[in-house]
Design an enzyme around this catalytic site. Sequence first.
Site, PDB file in Angstrom:
ATOM      1  N   GLU A  10      -8.410 -35.011 -19.654  1.00  0.00           N
ATOM      2  CA  GLU A  10      -8.886 -33.729 -19.107  1.00  0.00           C
ATOM      3  C   GLU A  10      -7.897 -32.582 -19.297  1.00  0.00           C
ATOM      4  O   GLU A  10      -7.891 -31.620 -18.530  1.00  0.00           O
ATOM      5  CB  GLU A  10      -9.282 -33.913 -17.637  1.00  0.00           C
ATOM      6  CG  GLU A  10     -10.512 -34.807 -17.538  1.00  0.00           C
ATOM      7  CD  GLU A  10     -10.978 -35.084 -16.120  1.00  0.00           C
ATOM      8  OE1 GLU A  10     -10.283 -34.715 -15.163  1.00  0.00           O
ATOM      9  OE2 GLU A  10     -12.057 -35.697 -15.995  1.00  0.00           O
ATOM     10  N   GLN A  11      -7.061 -32.669 -20.333  1.00  0.00           N
ATOM     11  CA  GLN A  11      -6.063 -31.608 -20.534  1.00  0.00           C
ATOM     12  C   GLN A  11      -6.696 -30.264 -20.847  1.00  0.00           C
ATOM     13  O   GLN A  11      -6.077 -29.223 -20.658  1.00  0.00           O
ATOM     14  CB  GLN A  11      -5.059 -32.013 -21.609  1.00  0.00           C
ATOM     15  CG  GLN A  11      -5.683 -32.415 -22.910  1.00  0.00           C
ATOM     16  CD  GLN A  11      -4.642 -32.951 -23.880  1.00  0.00           C
ATOM     17  OE1 GLN A  11      -4.104 -32.191 -24.638  1.00  0.00           O
ATOM     18  NE2 GLN A  11      -4.345 -34.231 -23.808  1.00  0.00           N
ATOM     19  N   MET A  12      -7.959 -30.226 -21.319  1.00  0.00           N
ATOM     20  CA  MET A  12      -8.622 -28.953 -21.606  1.00  0.00           C
ATOM     21  C   MET A  12      -9.406 -28.413 -20.402  1.00  0.00           C
ATOM     22  O   MET A  12     -10.172 -27.459 -20.532  1.00  0.00           O
ATOM     23  CB  MET A  12      -9.562 -29.106 -22.808  1.00  0.00           C
ATOM     24  CG  MET A  12      -8.873 -29.546 -24.084  1.00  0.00           C
ATOM     25  SD  MET A  12      -7.526 -28.451 -24.547  1.00  0.00           S
ATOM     26  CE  MET A  12      -8.437 -27.017 -25.095  1.00  0.00           C
ATOM     27  N   HIS A  13      -9.271 -29.065 -19.253  1.00  0.00           N
ATOM     28  CA  HIS A  13     -10.023 -28.677 -18.044  1.00  0.00           C
ATOM     29  C   HIS A  13      -9.148 -27.755 -17.211  1.00  0.00           C
ATOM     30  O   HIS A  13      -8.059 -28.144 -16.776  1.00  0.00           O
ATOM     31  CB  HIS A  13     -10.340 -29.947 -17.263  1.00  0.00           C
ATOM     32  CG  HIS A  13     -11.354 -29.782 -16.182  1.00  0.00           C
ATOM     33  ND1 HIS A  13     -11.182 -28.945 -15.103  1.00  0.00           N
ATOM     34  CD2 HIS A  13     -12.567 -30.361 -16.014  1.00  0.00           C
ATOM     35  CE1 HIS A  13     -12.242 -29.041 -14.314  1.00  0.00           C
ATOM     36  NE2 HIS A  13     -13.100 -29.888 -14.840  1.00  0.00           N
ATOM     37  N   ASN A  39     -15.441 -42.902  -6.619  1.00  0.00           N
ATOM     38  CA  ASN A  39     -15.585 -41.554  -7.183  1.00  0.00           C
ATOM     39  C   ASN A  39     -16.846 -41.504  -8.032  1.00  0.00           C
ATOM     40  O   ASN A  39     -17.011 -42.314  -8.961  1.00  0.00           O
ATOM     41  CB  ASN A  39     -14.384 -41.201  -8.072  1.00  0.00           C
ATOM     42  CG  ASN A  39     -14.387 -39.732  -8.470  1.00  0.00           C
ATOM     43  OD1 ASN A  39     -14.015 -38.860  -7.687  1.00  0.00           O
ATOM     44  ND2 ASN A  39     -14.868 -39.433  -9.665  1.00  0.00           N
ATOM     45  N   GLU A  40     -17.743 -40.603  -7.701  1.00  0.00           N
ATOM     46  CA  GLU A  40     -18.955 -40.365  -8.496  1.00  0.00           C
ATOM     47  C   GLU A  40     -19.601 -41.652  -8.986  1.00  0.00           C
ATOM     48  O   GLU A  40     -19.609 -41.961 -10.183  1.00  0.00           O
ATOM     49  CB  GLU A  40     -18.634 -39.448  -9.689  1.00  0.00           C
ATOM     50  CG  GLU A  40     -18.348 -38.025  -9.278  1.00  0.00           C
ATOM     51  CD  GLU A  40     -18.335 -37.039 -10.459  1.00  0.00           C
ATOM     52  OE1 GLU A  40     -18.185 -37.484 -11.612  1.00  0.00           O
ATOM     53  OE2 GLU A  40     -18.474 -35.833 -10.214  1.00  0.00           O
ATOM     54  N   GLU A  63     -15.856 -31.020  -5.435  1.00  0.00           N
ATOM     55  CA  GLU A  63     -15.192 -30.493  -6.633  1.00  0.00           C
ATOM     56  C   GLU A  63     -15.964 -29.260  -7.087  1.00  0.00           C
ATOM     57  O   GLU A  63     -17.159 -29.353  -7.367  1.00  0.00           O
ATOM     58  CB  GLU A  63     -15.206 -31.532  -7.766  1.00  0.00           C
ATOM     59  CG  GLU A  63     -14.478 -32.814  -7.422  1.00  0.00           C
ATOM     60  CD  GLU A  63     -14.526 -33.841  -8.553  1.00  0.00           C
ATOM     61  OE1 GLU A  63     -14.927 -33.487  -9.679  1.00  0.00           O
ATOM     62  OE2 GLU A  63     -14.183 -35.004  -8.295  1.00  0.00           O
ATOM     63  N   ARG A 100     -12.710 -44.969 -17.228  1.00  0.00           N
ATOM     64  CA  ARG A 100     -12.902 -45.226 -15.800  1.00  0.00           C
ATOM     65  C   ARG A 100     -14.308 -45.777 -15.569  1.00  0.00           C
ATOM     66  O   ARG A 100     -15.133 -45.782 -16.482  1.00  0.00           O
ATOM     67  CB  ARG A 100     -12.660 -43.964 -14.977  1.00  0.00           C
ATOM     68  CG  ARG A 100     -13.589 -42.823 -15.338  1.00  0.00           C
ATOM     69  CD  ARG A 100     -13.312 -41.592 -14.469  1.00  0.00           C
ATOM     70  NE  ARG A 100     -14.068 -40.447 -14.953  1.00  0.00           N
ATOM     71  CZ  ARG A 100     -14.009 -39.239 -14.418  1.00  0.00           C
ATOM     72  NH1 ARG A 100     -13.231 -39.009 -13.372  1.00  0.00           N
ATOM     73  NH2 ARG A 100     -14.722 -38.248 -14.915  1.00  0.00           N
TER      74      ARG A 100
HETATM   75  C1  GAL Z   1     -15.902 -35.052 -12.148  1.00  0.00           C
HETATM   76  C2  GAL Z   1     -14.932 -36.151 -11.705  1.00  0.00           C
HETATM   77  C3  GAL Z   1     -13.485 -35.703 -11.770  1.00  0.00           C
HETATM   78  C4  GAL Z   1     -13.231 -34.964 -13.038  1.00  0.00           C
HETATM   79  C5  GAL Z   1     -14.171 -33.779 -13.136  1.00  0.00           C
HETATM   80  C6  GAL Z   1     -13.944 -32.927 -14.357  1.00  0.00           C
HETATM   81  O1  GAL Z   1     -17.042 -35.601 -12.688  1.00  0.00           O
HETATM   82  O2  GAL Z   1     -15.217 -36.598 -10.415  1.00  0.00           O
HETATM   83  O3  GAL Z   1     -12.642 -36.820 -11.659  1.00  0.00           O
HETATM   84  O4  GAL Z   1     -13.402 -35.824 -14.110  1.00  0.00           O
HETATM   85  O5  GAL Z   1     -15.472 -34.260 -13.186  1.00  0.00           O
HETATM   86  O6  GAL Z   1     -14.860 -31.877 -14.412  1.00  0.00           O
END
Ligand code: GAL
Length: 653
Positions: A364-367, A144-145, A316, A106
């Site tokens: 991000e499957q481990m998140h 986003n960010e 977030e 991304r």
């Molecule tokens: C942020 C991001 C999200 C996701 C998240 C994971 O930096 O905006 O899309 O990646 O981290 O912690």
Amino acid sequence: MTQQTLGVCYYPEHWPESLWAEDARRMREAGILFVRIGEFAWSRLEPSRGDYRFDWLARAIDTLHAHGLKVVLGTPTATPPKWLCDEMPDMHAVTADGRPRRFGSRRHYDFSHEPYALECDRIVTEVARRFGDHPGVAAWQTDNEYGCHDTIESYSPAALAAFRRWLAARYGTVEALNAAWGNVFWSMELASFDEAELPNLTVTEANPSHRLDFQRFSSDQVVRFNARQCEIIRHYSPGRTILHNYMGSFTAFDHYKVSEDLDAASWDSYPLGFLEQFAPDDAMRERYLRVGDPDHQAFHHDLYRACGRGRWWVMEQQPGPVNWAPYNPAPAPGALRLWAFEAYAAGAEVVSWFRWRQAPFAQEQMHEALLLPNSEENEGYRVVTELSGELAHLSARVESARADVALVFDYESEWAWKIQPQGRDFSYLDLVLRFYRALRRAGVSVDVIPPTPEAVAGRRLVLLPGLFSPSAAFVDALQTSGAVVLAGPRSGSKTPDFQIPADLPPGHLRRLIDLKIRRVESLRPGIAIPVAGSNAGAAFDGWREFVVPGAAEVAAASTDGEPVLLRQGPAHYLAGRPNAVLADEVVRRLLDAAGLEALTLHPDIRVRDNGPLRYVFNHGPEPIDVSSVIGSSQLLIGSPTLPPCGVAAFRRG
Ligand code: GAL
């Protein structure tokens, strides 16, 4: 005044449509009010050029709205789809070593690439036109960010052309540029703006003035990019709150300036990931392993409250182990609740959790998330459910009174000292945080402010450590405010062009305190310059300055006889980087001079005032008796012996 509330980040495009209604129902059941969606969905919204597929998003918004949720709609511009990248392969940013970025994760775009910016105008217009007046759409998030994964600067042909135009607009004549940059040095003089280069791939360091201008330019490109989206959204979706989600310890663009086009700021708070990445030492990493740095989140809450001119969210919030830090520990029981209350205590309107359900696929499957991948409740879901009950009970509201104490944080200073640290580990953000931590250890609620005259009015104490080049107007405002002021080290030590001031540092600040800096030295880790007469170990580390006092009086000196702290009326100057003991001593002295109360707190305890409420937090691993902080007040939540991760709140008398 707004009631403080909860949100969640949701990706309907990741799940079968048959789950959406049940998801929405469970969100409401948990007390969630806001749901952010859509920010990475470009490939589903427009799978090929002009083939808009908005119906699924319409059904998702309808479903969420029907369940009483308020939608925060993200613009999808952080993830341009493959077909678009293939159409314009030069839209990718180029790294400082000359390599183009590629499709496959991304943020693979260049802020200076005008054809890509036009594509963003187009997709944002289409989405805003279709959904802007939907009654379920309450807010927008742009992109986003900005800057995540190191994506602000680009060394592309598009950036070079735009940088030359930016320089021409700033300087008017190339002679002015040559003078500002000191280009006579090393035969760097330019004959026209078309000869200006980007400051990468030089043999040794590029000119610091050149680098600072490139940083300013890169920041302005982000401002421009964001402003275009805001303008479109405002046109098609009037009355909705426009936000962007900023990051922690991220400073590559001027967040105050980007925020001028937003209605409120927000940021993404991952306390355990940040502890792993940014903690000053391993002792802190160990002590606060499962709860995070007691001051890092709070600093960003205060910084982004300033960006949002009082209005801010956590967009977030970490709900469990993340996937992206070097190590990813699990939060302590109670840590999620502590983080949420810290944000509310600093005035957050919404704390929104990332994310609703853990993705079983992709990066991000481990998140972790509020739900497990199979939709069973995870710890986060239970915490959020309980929190919503507590918030209602507290009737916690957003308050935005000015704090007596203000600490300046300035993006140009951060860029300047990154460009010219002079000592390897000198960091402006670290310097500012040293003072912030000391203020928090004294129980003080702080406003972080930009170095502008308006931000100073009504303050009783203003600290401006390391402020690269304060404007004359800012110094005037400090002078007339009557506030106790602390400058130094490095404050006022350059002109805006990145040159040493004609009358030596601290430049304009000499109007507040009459002294001159004749020499500076940087010192490797482990070397301290002790303060004379301090039994507790107060010292400079890493940086110290040699001061010619003028009319300023020396209030403390080093064991080798040099001024440490100087004073003239309400103005003070600290001639080096303080260790924690010295920072505490200086802060307490300043609070005293300003007639403000300093509390004596256990090192794991933090206090935050929000309007009539005072919050007390225990970041440590043991229970702590905080009855001296509470006094005879009636507790609304918590107990006088605060357990680990405990939160107490009471109405101040
Ligand atoms: C942020 C991001 C999200 C996701 C998240 C994971 O930096 O905006 O899309 O990646 O981290 O912690």
